[in-house]
Structures are given as structure tokens and as C-alpha cells.
Design a protein around this motif. Structure first.
Motif, mmCIF file in Angstrom:
data_model
loop_
_atom_site.group_PDB
_atom_site.id
_atom_site.type_symbol
_atom_site.label_atom_id
_atom_site.label_comp_id
_atom_site.label_asym_id
_atom_site.label_seq_id
_atom_site.Cartn_x
_atom_site.Cartn_y
_atom_site.Cartn_z
ATOM 1 N N LEU A 90 0.840 -1.203 0.000
ATOM 2 C CA LEU A 90 0.000 0.000 0.000
ATOM 3 C C LEU A 90 0.872 1.249 0.000
ATOM 4 C CD1 LEU A 90 -2.757 -0.976 2.606
ATOM 5 C CD2 LEU A 90 -3.093 -0.675 0.146
ATOM 6 N N LEU A 91 1.895 1.254 0.846
ATOM 7 C CA LEU A 91 2.774 2.418 0.919
ATOM 8 C C LEU A 91 3.546 2.612 -0.384
ATOM 9 C CD1 LEU A 91 4.203 2.205 4.552
ATOM 10 C CD2 LEU A 91 2.185 3.418 3.710
ATOM 11 N N ASP A 92 3.957 1.521 -1.011
ATOM 12 C CA ASP A 92 4.656 1.634 -2.298
ATOM 13 C C ASP A 92 3.758 2.264 -3.354
ATOM 14 O OD1 ASP A 92 7.028 0.608 -1.394
ATOM 15 O OD2 ASP A 92 6.647 -1.443 -2.093
ATOM 16 N N ARG A 93 2.491 1.889 -3.363
ATOM 17 C CA ARG A 93 1.557 2.464 -4.341
ATOM 18 C C ARG A 93 1.351 3.946 -4.094
ATOM 19 N NH1 ARG A 93 -3.190 -2.222 -4.802
ATOM 20 N NH2 ARG A 93 -1.788 -3.903 -5.486
ATOM 21 N N ILE A 94 1.293 4.338 -2.838
ATOM 22 C CA ILE A 94 1.150 5.763 -2.520
ATOM 23 C C ILE A 94 2.384 6.529 -2.970
ATOM 24 C CG2 ILE A 94 0.882 7.448 -0.663
ATOM 25 C CD1 ILE A 94 -0.597 5.214 0.921
ATOM 26 N N ARG A 95 3.566 5.966 -2.691
ATOM 27 C CA ARG A 95 4.809 6.638 -3.083
ATOM 28 C C ARG A 95 4.892 6.833 -4.595
ATOM 29 N NH1 ARG A 95 7.094 2.740 0.596
ATOM 30 N NH2 ARG A 95 7.720 3.720 2.572
ATOM 31 N N GLN A 96 4.375 5.883 -5.355
ATOM 32 C CA GLN A 96 4.435 5.967 -6.817
ATOM 33 C C GLN A 96 3.651 7.146 -7.364
ATOM 34 O OE1 GLN A 96 3.073 2.182 -8.279
ATOM 35 N NE2 GLN A 96 4.658 1.056 -7.151
ATOM 36 N N GLY A 97 2.666 7.608 -6.630
ATOM 37 C CA GLY A 97 1.825 8.687 -7.112
ATOM 38 C C GLY A 97 0.691 8.166 -7.970
ATOM 39 N N PRO A 98 -0.215 9.034 -8.365
ATOM 40 C CA PRO A 98 -1.380 8.600 -9.140
ATOM 41 C C PRO A 98 -1.003 8.133 -10.539
ATOM 42 C CG PRO A 98 -1.285 10.980 -9.032
ATOM 43 C CD PRO A 98 -0.218 10.481 -8.114
ATOM 44 N N PRO A 99 -1.662 7.085 -11.037
ATOM 45 C CA PRO A 99 -1.411 6.651 -12.412
ATOM 46 C C PRO A 99 -1.977 7.638 -13.416
ATOM 47 C CG PRO A 99 -3.224 5.407 -11.471
ATOM 48 C CD PRO A 99 -2.666 6.249 -10.361
ATOM 49 N N LYS A 100 -1.580 7.513 -14.675
ATOM 50 C CA LYS A 100 -2.027 8.429 -15.719
ATOM 51 C C LYS A 100 -3.539 8.392 -15.905
ATOM 52 C CE LYS A 100 2.249 8.297 -18.437
ATOM 53 N NZ LYS A 100 2.842 7.934 -19.747
ATOM 54 N N THR A 101 -4.147 7.251 -15.616
ATOM 55 C CA THR A 101 -5.586 7.108 -15.808
ATOM 56 C C THR A 101 -6.405 7.737 -14.687
ATOM 57 O OG1 THR A 101 -5.460 4.932 -14.741
ATOM 58 C CG2 THR A 101 -5.349 4.996 -17.148
ATOM 59 N N SER A 102 -5.732 8.228 -13.652
ATOM 60 C CA SER A 102 -6.416 8.814 -12.503
ATOM 61 C C SER A 102 -6.689 10.293 -12.738
ATOM 62 C CB SER A 102 -5.561 8.644 -11.244
ATOM 63 O OG SER A 102 -6.057 9.407 -10.173
ATOM 64 N N LEU A 103 -7.785 10.779 -12.153
ATOM 65 C CA LEU A 103 -8.040 12.223 -12.158
ATOM 66 C C LEU A 103 -6.847 12.966 -11.588
ATOM 67 C CD1 LEU A 103 -9.923 14.764 -12.207
ATOM 68 C CD2 LEU A 103 -10.673 14.091 -9.910
ATOM 69 N N TRP A 104 -6.230 12.387 -10.545
ATOM 70 C CA TRP A 104 -5.103 13.044 -9.890
ATOM 71 C C TRP A 104 -3.823 12.948 -10.706
ATOM 72 C CZ3 TRP A 104 -6.992 16.039 -6.397
ATOM 73 C CH2 TRP A 104 -8.189 15.669 -5.764
ATOM 74 N N GLY A 105 -3.849 12.194 -11.801
ATOM 75 C CA GLY A 105 -2.696 12.099 -12.677
ATOM 76 C C GLY A 105 -2.693 13.141 -13.779
ATOM 77 N N LEU A 106 -3.783 13.916 -13.888
ATOM 78 C CA LEU A 106 -3.840 14.967 -14.905
ATOM 79 C C LEU A 106 -2.865 16.084 -14.562
ATOM 80 C CD1 LEU A 106 -7.724 15.206 -15.392
ATOM 81 C CD2 LEU A 106 -6.070 14.068 -16.885
ATOM 82 N N PRO A 107 -2.325 16.764 -15.569
ATOM 83 C CA PRO A 107 -1.364 17.843 -15.311
ATOM 84 C C PRO A 107 -1.926 18.889 -14.349
ATOM 85 C CG PRO A 107 -1.426 17.319 -17.654
ATOM 86 C CD PRO A 107 -2.540 16.547 -17.015
ATOM 87 N N GLY A 108 -1.165 19.197 -13.334
ATOM 88 C CA GLY A 108 -1.542 20.227 -12.382
ATOM 89 C C GLY A 108 -2.403 19.764 -11.226
ATOM 90 N N MET A 109 -3.000 18.573 -11.328
ATOM 91 C CA MET A 109 -3.924 18.130 -10.292
ATOM 92 C C MET A 109 -3.211 17.771 -8.995
ATOM 93 S SD MET A 109 -7.055 18.462 -11.000
ATOM 94 C CE MET A 109 -7.801 17.398 -9.764
ATOM 95 N N ASP A 110 -2.015 17.215 -9.100
ATOM 96 C CA ASP A 110 -1.277 16.859 -7.881
ATOM 97 C C ASP A 110 -0.998 18.112 -7.059
ATOM 98 O OD1 ASP A 110 0.200 14.665 -6.395
ATOM 99 O OD2 ASP A 110 1.833 16.079 -6.691
#
Length: 223
Positions: A90-110
């Protein structure tokens, strides 16, 4: 010949304060382990980690985080992910950040949406520990958190009292309308924690008429 890009390749993490809070939270949770308490009612660090994973990686479960009619489904997904995934994963997935398919992966969303999420949850874990000490935040981060305080207008939208947040530098921001004005004083990070419901843990002070202070103390609010 240049190799074709792999569409399934991991998204390169975006540097900046949001990522720094993300990594700091993961480091703290890793050190404490999956059973440590948090300020999120009833959640351990493992529960919180599962929440953060589905927020960024399960588009179907995301709406239930904000909309109560869908919260039951979101909670079932969160529990399933927690039960089927080891805490280190779980922690590794969080560290990786959102995938490209995620809303949070869109430019500027993070930058726009994740700084507050990870700052607040970092403090949720830190301040739930018996020997916690407040962090000393760098001025640039404090400034960003002050700007994010505009979000408090949405969080406090149903509070029938005029609430103004006042920084230690004297800046003020009114975040709700009504009568019996109250002013909440503190550093930007503390004001943000207070506005997001961490009222017992935030180091703030209040000024205003006794009637307004009493009314605010008995007024609940939530996202």
C-alpha cells in the motif's frame, strides 16, 4: 531506433510540496506500522493507507469520498483493498503517485489537490501519537497552505456563523457568512487543520463575542 513508449509505464512523480508531504507521510506510517492510531475516527494507519490508494487508483470508488449516498460502496472497496494488500505494498503504491488514468494524474492536479490531502493526513498520523511534537514548516509551505485556506469556504459553507481565519502575520480570510462573528487565529497549517475538522488537535485560538464562540463550539461541519 528509439523505442516506443510503454503506455503502461509508471507515471514519473511530480516534484514539489505535495510530493514531499506524500513521501513524509509514507515514511512516518512505515516507521509506525499498520496498526498505529490516526485522527481519522476509527482508522489505523493501514486504513488510511488503503483510503489514499483507492482515492487515486479506483475511479469507481472516488465519488463516495465526498458524496454520502455512495459512501457505503467506497468503504467496501477500501476494506477490500486493505484486506487484500500488504501494508508495505500500500505504501509503495502511494509513493508511486497517481497513475495516468487517474483524475489526480492529470497535469496540475497533484499540485492543486494533493498538497492539502497529504498535509492533513500527515498531521492525522503525527498528532495521534502520544509523544507528538508540532513540525516547523518552511515559509514557502506556510504560504501555499494559506492560499489553500480558500477551500475552507466550501468546508464551512453551512456554518451559520461568520468565521474569519487570521494568520500570525495579520492576514485575514472570511470563510463563512452569518451573524455572531468569530475569528480563529493561528499559523496557516493549524488553521487548515481546524477548518478540516481537526478541531481538538489544531493549535489555534479564538476571539469574538461569547455567544458566537459558544455557537461555533456546538456547530458541526464536514466535507
Amino acid at each position: 531506433m528509439t523505442a516506443s513508449p510503454n503506455p503502461s509505464a509508471a507515471r514519473r512523480p511530480v516534484p514539489g510540496p505535495a510530493r514531499e508531504e506524500r513521501l513524509a507521510l509514507c515514511e512516518l506510517m512505515s516507521r509506525l506500522g499498520p496498526g498505529a492510531p490516526t485522527l481519522c475516527d476509527g482508522w489505523t494507519t493501514a486504513d488510511l493507507a488503503a483510503h489514499l490508494v483507492i482515492r487515486e487508483r479506483r475511479l469507481d470508488a472516488g465519488p463516495g469520498i465526498l458524496f454520502r449516498p455512495l459512501a457505503g460502496y467506497t468503504e467496501r472497496v477500501r476494506r477490500s483493498v486493505k484486506d487484500s494488500t500488504s501494508f508495505p505494498e500500500l505504501l509503495d503504491r502511494i509513493r508511486q503517485g497517481p497513475p495516468k488514468t487517474s483524475l489526480w494524474g492529470l497535469p496540475g492536479m497533484d499540485k492543486a489537490g494533493n498538497l492539502v490531502e497529504y498535509f492533513v493526513h500527515h498531521e492525522d498520523v503525527l498528532r495521534a501519537q502520544p509523544d507528538w511534537q508540532a513540525r516547523s514548516l518552511p515559509p514557502p509551505l506556510e504560504e501555499l497552505l494559506w492560499r489553500r485556506l480558500r477551500m475552507a469556504r466550501f468546508v464551512l459553507r453551512k456554518v451559520p456563523i461568520e468565521v474569519t481565519l487570521v494568520g500570525t502575520d495579520g492576514r485575514a480570510m472570511r470563510v463563512s457568512k452569518g451573524d455572531r462573528p468569530v475569528r480563529v487565529h493561528g499559523r496557516p497549517g493549524e488553521l487548515l487543520l481546524w477548518a478540516f475538522g481537526r478541531t481538538d488537535a489544531a493549535r489555534v485560538r479564538f476571539t469574538g463575542a461569547a455567544e458566537g464562540l459558544k455557537a461555533l463550539a456546538h456547530t458541526p461541519w464536514a466535507l
